[in-house]
Design a protein around this motif. Structure first.
Motif, short mmCIF file in Angstrom:
data_model
loop_
_atom_site.label_atom_id
_atom_site.label_comp_id
_atom_site.label_asym_id
_atom_site.label_seq_id
_atom_site.Cartn_x
_atom_site.Cartn_y
_atom_site.Cartn_z
N ASN A 146 -2.94 -1.77 -3.66
CA ASN A 146 -1.74 -2.14 -2.90
C ASN A 146 -1.89 -1.69 -1.44
N ASN A 147 -1.69 -2.64 -0.51
CA ASN A 147 -1.90 -2.34 0.91
C ASN A 147 -0.94 -1.29 1.45
N TYR A 148 0.27 -1.27 0.91
CA TYR A 148 1.25 -0.28 1.36
C TYR A 148 0.71 1.13 1.12
N TYR A 149 0.20 1.40 -0.10
CA TYR A 149 -0.31 2.72 -0.43
C TYR A 149 -1.62 3.03 0.31
N ARG A 150 -2.41 2.00 0.55
CA ARG A 150 -3.64 2.20 1.33
C ARG A 150 -3.29 2.62 2.76
N PHE A 151 -2.26 1.99 3.32
CA PHE A 151 -1.81 2.36 4.66
C PHE A 151 -1.31 3.80 4.68
N ILE A 152 -0.47 4.15 3.70
CA ILE A 152 0.10 5.50 3.64
C ILE A 152 -1.01 6.55 3.56
N ARG A 153 -2.03 6.26 2.76
CA ARG A 153 -3.14 7.22 2.61
C ARG A 153 -3.84 7.43 3.95
#
Length: 217
Positions: free
Chosen positions: A104-111
């Motif tokens: 999921n791109n959202y979680y990749r961004f957050i990381r």
């Protein structure tokens, strides 16, 4: 908002759901952290906030829900970064990713953003820029503008610290452009809400007049 959270908390207790209790304490922790950032109160508030998130984690560990655990690890990492405990914070960022390595791109961004913020606060600007550059390339549905606005704000802080005025102005322009877009959108939403409210009030008035006429008749 907290009144609904209280209702949710009572419900979680009434059915004795560890998953719901984990969500409840996660929200309490987020509220405490928001309060800290808002008023910059005593650092010991961060200790109590961390304990709230760890209580949530205690309930999350009883479940098999990796998503809530991942969120809690990220939130604990943010508290530890704020406390300047950078190595411990990175440990929790790693745990968050390892337990829920979703595409999921959202979680990749957050990381990537979490690592960048961590290294920024530590003063390791090269590593911070590396992670922020990585985050900038990730496309997030719905949250893209807000995500980039926060990212460009971090970039401005870094280039201020590096006395790199050219890059600083570049990210200032990018930040301002997105900020205007977001503010315009909010203003349009408020205007639309105003029109709808006015229309509803007008319809209510017409209905009231019609009811009065019928009753008189």
């Amino acid at each position: 908002g907290l009144s609904f959270l209280e209702e949710y908390s009572y419900y979680a207790d009434s059915i004795d759901s560890p998953l719901y209790k984990a969500h409840v304490y996660n929200e309490y922790g987020k509220d405490a952290l928001d309060y800290y950032f808002l008023v910059k109160t005593e650092p010991k508030v961060l200790d109590s906030t961390c304990l709230i998130f760890k209580k949530a984690l205690h309930y999350a560990d009883i479940t098999n829900d990796s998503a809530i655990k991942s969120v809690l690890y990220s939130n604990i990492a943010l508290v530890l970064t704020t406390k300047k405990e950078f190595d411990s914070a990175r440990y929790y960022i790693n745990k968050s990713w390892n337990i829920n390595p979703v595409k999921n791109n959202y979680y990749r961004f957050i990381r990537s953003y979490s690592y960048g913020h961590n290294y920024l606060e530590e003063g390791n600007y090269d590593k911070a820029l590396k992670y922020f550059d990585k985050a900038e390339k990730i496309k997030i549905p719905y949250y893209q503008d807000k995500a980039l606005r926060g990212l460009y704000e971090m970039m401005m802080i870094i280039h201020d610290s590096l006395d790199n005025d050219i890059e600083r102005r570049k990210y200032q322009r990018l930040y301002d452009s997105i900020d205007r877009t977001i503010e315009d959108r909010l203003q349009n939403i408020k205007m639309n809400e105003s029109y709808v409210k006015h229309d509803v009030e007008k319809k209510d008035e017409e209905i009231s007049m019609q009811k009065g006429a019928i009753e008189n008749f």
